[in-house]
Design an enzyme around this catalytic site. Structure first.
Site, PDB file in Angstrom:
ATOM      1  N   ASP A  30       0.847  -1.193   0.000  1.00 39.65           N
ATOM      2  CA  ASP A  30       0.000   0.000   0.000  1.00 39.65           C
ATOM      3  C   ASP A  30       0.886   1.248   0.000  1.00 39.65           C
ATOM      4  O   ASP A  30       1.884   1.319   0.715  1.00 39.65           O
ATOM      5  CB  ASP A  30      -0.917  -0.006   1.233  1.00 39.65           C
ATOM      6  CG  ASP A  30      -2.091   0.948   1.090  1.00 39.65           C
ATOM      7  OD1 ASP A  30      -3.243   0.486   1.007  1.00 39.65           O
ATOM      8  OD2 ASP A  30      -1.853   2.184   1.051  1.00 39.65           O
ATOM      9  N   ASN A  87     -12.877  -3.155   2.979  1.00 33.46           N
ATOM     10  CA  ASN A  87     -13.764  -2.022   3.260  1.00 33.46           C
ATOM     11  C   ASN A  87     -14.820  -1.932   2.172  1.00 33.46           C
ATOM     12  O   ASN A  87     -14.538  -2.151   0.996  1.00 33.46           O
ATOM     13  CB  ASN A  87     -12.952  -0.715   3.284  1.00 33.46           C
ATOM     14  CG  ASN A  87     -11.987  -0.663   4.451  1.00 33.46           C
ATOM     15  OD1 ASN A  87     -12.352  -1.031   5.571  1.00 33.46           O
ATOM     16  ND2 ASN A  87     -10.765  -0.220   4.216  1.00 33.46           N
ATOM     17  N   GLY A  93     -14.995   3.687   4.654  1.00 31.83           N
ATOM     18  CA  GLY A  93     -13.927   4.472   4.042  1.00 31.83           C
ATOM     19  C   GLY A  93     -13.347   3.874   2.777  1.00 31.83           C
ATOM     20  O   GLY A  93     -12.198   4.162   2.428  1.00 31.83           O
ATOM     21  N   GLN A  94     -14.138   3.045   2.070  1.00 33.37           N
ATOM     22  CA  GLN A  94     -13.631   2.488   0.807  1.00 33.37           C
ATOM     23  C   GLN A  94     -13.315   3.622  -0.167  1.00 33.37           C
ATOM     24  O   GLN A  94     -14.142   4.510  -0.382  1.00 33.37           O
ATOM     25  CB  GLN A  94     -14.683   1.556   0.182  1.00 33.37           C
ATOM     26  CG  GLN A  94     -14.196   0.891  -1.100  1.00 33.37           C
ATOM     27  CD  GLN A  94     -15.318   0.131  -1.817  1.00 33.37           C
ATOM     28  OE1 GLN A  94     -16.477   0.195  -1.438  1.00 33.37           O
ATOM     29  NE2 GLN A  94     -14.949  -0.589  -2.851  1.00 33.37           N
ATOM     30  N   SER A  95     -12.088   3.606  -0.716  1.00 33.25           N
ATOM     31  CA  SER A  95     -11.689   4.686  -1.619  1.00 33.25           C
ATOM     32  C   SER A  95     -11.365   4.194  -3.027  1.00 33.25           C
ATOM     33  O   SER A  95     -11.367   4.982  -3.960  1.00 33.25           O
ATOM     34  CB  SER A  95     -10.479   5.429  -1.042  1.00 33.25           C
ATOM     35  OG  SER A  95      -9.396   4.549  -0.864  1.00 33.25           O
ATOM     36  N   HIS A 100     -10.314  -5.449  -3.230  1.00 32.31           N
ATOM     37  CA  HIS A 100      -8.984  -5.636  -2.644  1.00 32.31           C
ATOM     38  C   HIS A 100      -9.098  -6.066  -1.196  1.00 32.31           C
ATOM     39  O   HIS A 100      -9.998  -5.649  -0.472  1.00 32.31           O
ATOM     40  CB  HIS A 100      -8.136  -4.364  -2.745  1.00 32.31           C
ATOM     41  CG  HIS A 100      -8.795  -3.125  -2.199  1.00 32.31           C
ATOM     42  ND1 HIS A 100      -9.762  -2.438  -2.902  1.00 32.31           N
ATOM     43  CD2 HIS A 100      -8.631  -2.458  -1.037  1.00 32.31           C
ATOM     44  CE1 HIS A 100     -10.155  -1.398  -2.194  1.00 32.31           C
ATOM     45  NE2 HIS A 100      -9.491  -1.390  -1.046  1.00 32.31           N
ATOM     46  N   HIS A 102      -6.944  -5.986   2.291  1.00 33.67           N
ATOM     47  CA  HIS A 102      -5.789  -5.427   2.992  1.00 33.67           C
ATOM     48  C   HIS A 102      -5.206  -6.502   3.903  1.00 33.67           C
ATOM     49  O   HIS A 102      -5.941  -7.149   4.654  1.00 33.67           O
ATOM     50  CB  HIS A 102      -6.204  -4.267   3.909  1.00 33.67           C
ATOM     51  CG  HIS A 102      -6.794  -3.083   3.225  1.00 33.67           C
ATOM     52  ND1 HIS A 102      -6.086  -1.908   3.033  1.00 33.67           N
ATOM     53  CD2 HIS A 102      -8.026  -2.860   2.717  1.00 33.67           C
ATOM     54  CE1 HIS A 102      -6.869  -1.022   2.433  1.00 33.67           C
ATOM     55  NE2 HIS A 102      -8.055  -1.566   2.234  1.00 33.67           N
TER      56      HIS A 102
HETATM   57  P1  5GP Z   1      -9.785   1.272   0.603  1.00 28.61           P
HETATM   58  O1  5GP Z   1      -9.791   2.572   1.362  1.00 28.61           O
HETATM   59  O2  5GP Z   1     -10.549   1.406  -0.699  1.00 28.61           O
HETATM   60  O3  5GP Z   1     -10.195   0.100   1.416  1.00 28.61           O
HETATM   61  O4  5GP Z   1      -8.265   0.989   0.254  1.00 28.61           O
HETATM   62  C1  5GP Z   1      -7.595   1.518  -0.833  1.00 28.61           C
HETATM   63  C2  5GP Z   1      -6.132   1.496  -0.511  1.00 28.61           C
HETATM   64  O5  5GP Z   1      -5.397   1.669  -1.708  1.00 28.61           O
HETATM   65  C3  5GP Z   1      -5.680   2.623   0.438  1.00 28.61           C
HETATM   66  O6  5GP Z   1      -5.096   2.048   1.593  1.00 28.61           O
HETATM   67  C4  5GP Z   1      -4.685   3.425  -0.397  1.00 28.61           C
HETATM   68  O7  5GP Z   1      -3.588   3.892   0.363  1.00 28.61           O
HETATM   69  C5  5GP Z   1      -4.261   2.435  -1.464  1.00 28.61           C
HETATM   70  N1  5GP Z   1      -3.904   3.040  -2.719  1.00 28.61           N
HETATM   71  C6  5GP Z   1      -4.618   3.953  -3.426  1.00 28.61           C
HETATM   72  N2  5GP Z   1      -3.978   4.281  -4.559  1.00 28.61           N
HETATM   73  C7  5GP Z   1      -2.842   3.540  -4.580  1.00 28.61           C
HETATM   74  C8  5GP Z   1      -1.757   3.444  -5.515  1.00 28.61           C
HETATM   75  O8  5GP Z   1      -1.720   4.099  -6.555  1.00 28.61           O
HETATM   76  N3  5GP Z   1      -0.753   2.586  -5.200  1.00 28.61           N
HETATM   77  C9  5GP Z   1      -0.751   1.834  -4.053  1.00 28.61           C
HETATM   78  N4  5GP Z   1       0.297   1.031  -3.851  1.00 28.61           N
HETATM   79  N5  5GP Z   1      -1.765   1.902  -3.155  1.00 28.61           N
HETATM   80  C10 5GP Z   1      -2.791   2.755  -3.422  1.00 28.61           C
END
Ligand code: 5GP
Ligand code: ZN
Length: 114
Positions: A30, A87, A93-95, A100, A102
């Protein structure tokens, strides 16, 4: 999916620190780690979220968790422990809208999570 950042990582159009790969899944570190070990395990095919999963995705889910096991072994955190997190939606907080998992470890993780 053209605009999806994780699809771009799969296609190597965006760099990422590789943590492993199998035929249908990849693992990478990440970019904003929340623990000393913070790896993301994703399917190579675009699946938007857990809410898009159907019974046909059984084999890819198996692959994702097999790759997670490999990462745990490579990071040597099987004994100390780790957490696998998915998430979904605003409250979690899914972004990124590409499925995916974690993998978080090498520190004490609070429960319940924040
Ligand atoms: P979410 O918040 O959707 O569960 O997790 C998305 C994760 O992807 C976040 O922890 C964020 O730091 C990671 N992330 C977003 N963009 C990138 C990227 O371009 N490269 C990497 N290695 N991680 C990313
Ligand atoms: Zn995608």
């Amino acid at each position: 999916m053209d605009g999806c950042i994780f699809c771009k990582i799969v296609r190597k159009e965006v760099p990422a620190k590789w943590a492993g790969e199998s035929s249908g899944a990849i693992a990478f570190h990440d970019v904003n780690p929340q623990a000393p070990v913070h790896v993301l395990i994703i399917p190579k095919e675009h699946i938007g979220s857990v809410m898009e999963l159907n019974p046909g995705h059984g084999p890819i889910l198996e692959e994702i968790f097999a790759l997670a096991q490999t990462c745990v072994k490579n990071e040597k955190i099987a004994f100390s422990g780790f957490r696998l997190v998915m998430n979904y939606g605003p409250d979690a907080g899914q972004s990124v809208h590409h499925l995916h998992v974690h993998l978080l470890g090498r520190r004490k993780l609070a429960w319940p999570p924040g």
